[in-house]
Design a protein around this motif. Structure first.
Motif, PDB file in Angstrom:
ATOM      1  N   TYR A 217      -3.206   0.488  -3.725  1.00  0.00           N
ATOM      2  CA  TYR A 217      -2.706  -0.851  -3.416  1.00  0.00           C
ATOM      3  C   TYR A 217      -2.085  -1.438  -4.672  1.00  0.00           C
ATOM      4  O   TYR A 217      -2.624  -1.291  -5.777  1.00  0.00           O
TER       5      TYR A 217
ATOM      6  N   LEU B  48      -9.723  -6.416  -0.543  1.00  0.00           N
ATOM      7  CA  LEU B  48      -9.411  -5.236   0.263  1.00  0.00           C
ATOM      8  C   LEU B  48      -9.622  -5.515   1.743  1.00  0.00           C
ATOM      9  O   LEU B  48      -8.794  -5.126   2.589  1.00  0.00           O
ATOM     10  N   ALA B  49     -10.689  -6.223   2.075  1.00  0.00           N
ATOM     11  CA  ALA B  49     -10.931  -6.561   3.476  1.00  0.00           C
ATOM     12  C   ALA B  49      -9.844  -7.478   4.021  1.00  0.00           C
ATOM     13  O   ALA B  49      -9.413  -7.346   5.181  1.00  0.00           O
TER      14      ALA B  49
ATOM     15  N   THR C  78       0.849  -1.190   0.000  1.00  0.00           N
ATOM     16  CA  THR C  78       0.000   0.000   0.000  1.00  0.00           C
ATOM     17  C   THR C  78       0.875   1.227   0.000  1.00  0.00           C
ATOM     18  O   THR C  78       2.002   1.235   0.489  1.00  0.00           O
TER      19      THR C  78
ATOM     20  N   GLU D  98      -8.111   2.805  -3.407  1.00  0.00           N
ATOM     21  CA  GLU D  98      -8.963   2.110  -2.435  1.00  0.00           C
ATOM     22  C   GLU D  98     -10.422   2.120  -2.889  1.00  0.00           C
ATOM     23  O   GLU D  98     -11.146   1.134  -2.683  1.00  0.00           O
TER      24      GLU D  98
ATOM     25  N   GLN E 148     -12.575  -1.192  -3.504  1.00  0.00           N
ATOM     26  CA  GLN E 148     -13.837  -1.413  -2.811  1.00  0.00           C
ATOM     27  C   GLN E 148     -14.956  -1.751  -3.789  1.00  0.00           C
ATOM     28  O   GLN E 148     -15.856  -2.533  -3.481  1.00  0.00           O
TER      29      GLN E 148
ATOM     30  N   ARG F 109      -4.950   6.742  -1.113  1.00  0.00           N
ATOM     31  CA  ARG F 109      -4.317   5.463  -0.801  1.00  0.00           C
ATOM     32  C   ARG F 109      -4.531   4.495  -1.962  1.00  0.00           C
ATOM     33  O   ARG F 109      -5.615   4.393  -2.515  1.00  0.00           O
TER      34      ARG F 109
ATOM     35  N   GLU G  55      -5.378  10.022   2.978  1.00  0.00           N
ATOM     36  CA  GLU G  55      -6.354   8.950   3.116  1.00  0.00           C
ATOM     37  C   GLU G  55      -7.128   8.720   1.826  1.00  0.00           C
ATOM     38  O   GLU G  55      -7.477   7.597   1.496  1.00  0.00           O
TER      39      GLU G  55
ATOM     40  N   ILE H 272      -6.727  -7.605   2.995  1.00  0.00           N
ATOM     41  CA  ILE H 272      -5.499  -6.825   3.152  1.00  0.00           C
ATOM     42  C   ILE H 272      -5.545  -6.014   4.444  1.00  0.00           C
ATOM     43  O   ILE H 272      -4.566  -5.973   5.217  1.00  0.00           O
ATOM     44  N   LYS H 273      -6.666  -5.389   4.700  1.00  0.00           N
ATOM     45  CA  LYS H 273      -6.773  -4.585   5.919  1.00  0.00           C
ATOM     46  C   LYS H 273      -6.751  -5.448   7.175  1.00  0.00           C
ATOM     47  O   LYS H 273      -6.248  -5.016   8.224  1.00  0.00           O
ATOM     48  N   ALA H 274      -7.294  -6.650   7.073  1.00  0.00           N
ATOM     49  CA  ALA H 274      -7.308  -7.538   8.237  1.00  0.00           C
ATOM     50  C   ALA H 274      -5.990  -8.273   8.420  1.00  0.00           C
ATOM     51  O   ALA H 274      -5.783  -8.937   9.448  1.00  0.00           O
TER      52      ALA H 274
END
Length: 386
Positions: free
Chosen positions: A14, A227-228, A4, A216, A220, A12, A9, A230-232
């Motif tokens: 990826y 995406l979820a 990333t 992002e 989404q 952003r 914000e 990666i964030k988790a």
């Protein structure tokens, strides 16, 4: 795991594809486009557009050479793709996210119901499907490309090396390979124009294969599950360097043997035989007889006709036993004339008469009674035409 980068914000992004994948895509794109262009002009050679493009490329010989060169590039690109896949799968332990599964079928059905507006009616497809790293469209397109490359490779070898192929397979396989090769080419080009262009350049202009990144917001919308993950922190993680080196020591020898085998196969593909016919351009001012028969072709002759004979005509009689039906007149109607029998007739005879210089065939005539001559005495016959 996807990298990333962000200056704020809202900006952003990826990493979607590394540089090596983008170069590979560019090479495959170039070879596929060249193959489609140089192949279709040979398939539809009588088209004025094809003839114009062939003339631009320097004639059919140059067109064929360019087509073969692009095919070699495609085979080398396929070899590289196999080696990279093996490295990612064995060394980096990346998930096989390109394999289709039952969820892809459900995603396709949900997307269809959502797009046509039936999702609210059936209770399924009210929203867009949530998809991971690769959507069902991308998977279908990828495996269609794999299938098409396999078909084009096999049929291309059969046409490139027809004599060698005919030693092991029936000769009919060569024209069948030509038909399959051309049909698959048309199908592949139409799939790229109608499907890939729409999904990547019209519906949503995806620049990830050129820049390597997606914002992002784009992630989404197109790949929310990835995406979820990666964030988790549950997305594919890169192993530690020591583990990678251990696996490389195992994989590199295997990959080397695999590469040598594939290079040998490509070399054999190209140099097994040389059977392509060289197209000789016509010589100006030189007339060449293409075919001269050893014997002259006989001219058609008229159909022979029978020589007319003097057949006695029937004579009238006053026999009281004569019936009104008698014989046939010249117009084909019954008369009361009796038949003077000079010949023996049988059932189903064919009578040929020559009238006004033309041969006329009277259709089958059926005699109810057979007339025969007995010591010169005449008897009556009833003639009927069928």
């Amino acid at each position: 795991m996807a990298k990333t980068s962000a200056s704020s914000e809202t900006e952003r992004s990826y990493e979607r594809f590394p540089l090596a994948r983008r170069i590979e895509h560019l090479i495959m794109l170039s070879s596929f486009t060249t193959l489609g262009l140089t192949g279709l002009v040979q398939k539809f050679a009588t088209s004025p557009t094809s003839q114009f493009l062939v003339s631009i490329m320097g004639g059919v010989e140059n067109t064929r050479s360019i087509h073969h060169f692009a095919a070699i590039v495609l085979m080398l690109g396929t070899m590289w793709h196999i080696v990279v896949f093996g490295y990612n799968f064995f060394v980096l332990r990346t998930s096989l996210s390109m394999l289709p599964g039952p969820k892809d079928a459900l995603d396709a059905l949900q997307a269809f119901l959502y797009n046509v507006g039936l999702g609210k009616l059936v209770g399924f497809g009210k929203t867009r499907p949530q998809m991971g790293r690769y959507t069902f469209e991308e998977k279908a397109e990828y495996w269609a490309f794999v299938w098409g490359t396999a078909v084009m490779g096999v049929t291309g070898f059969l046409m490139w090396n027809p004599i060698t192929s005919a030693k092991f397979l029936p000769g009919e396989i060569i024209p069948a390979a030509k038909a399959a090769h051309g049909g698959e080419a048309v199908l592949a080009v139409l799939a790229i124009i109608l499907w890939h262009f729409y999904g990547v350049h019209i519906k949503f202009f995806n620049k990830a294969m050129w820049t390597g990144k997606m914002t992002e917001e784009q992630m989404q919308h197109e790949h929310p599950l990835e995406l979820a993950a990666i964030k988790a922190g549950t997305a594919d993680r890169r192993p530690d360097e020591m583990t990678i080196r251990k696996r490389q020591k195992i994989y590199f020898p295997i990959a080397s043997v695999l590469v040598l085998g594939m290079l040998g196969g490509i070399y054999g593909f190209i140099n097994t035989e040389e059977t392509a016919l060289t197209t000789i351009p016509p010589q100006e001012g030189q007339l060449v007889e293409v075919y001269v028969p050893q014997t002259a072709t006989p001219r058609p002759t008229s159909t022979p006709t029978l020589v007319p004979t003097n057949t006695p005509l029937p004579t009238a009689t006053t026999d009281a036993s004569a019936t009104p039906e008698g014989t046939l007149s010249a117009e084909g109607t019954p008369t009361t004339a009796a038949a003077s029998c000079q010949l023996g007739w049988s059932r189903g005879s064919l009578i040929h008469a020559k009238m006004r210089g033309l041969s006329r065939r009277i259709r089958r005539i059926e005699f109810i009674h057979v007339c025969r001559c007995d010591q010169g005495r005449s008897i009556r016959c009833c003639l009927h035409r069928r």
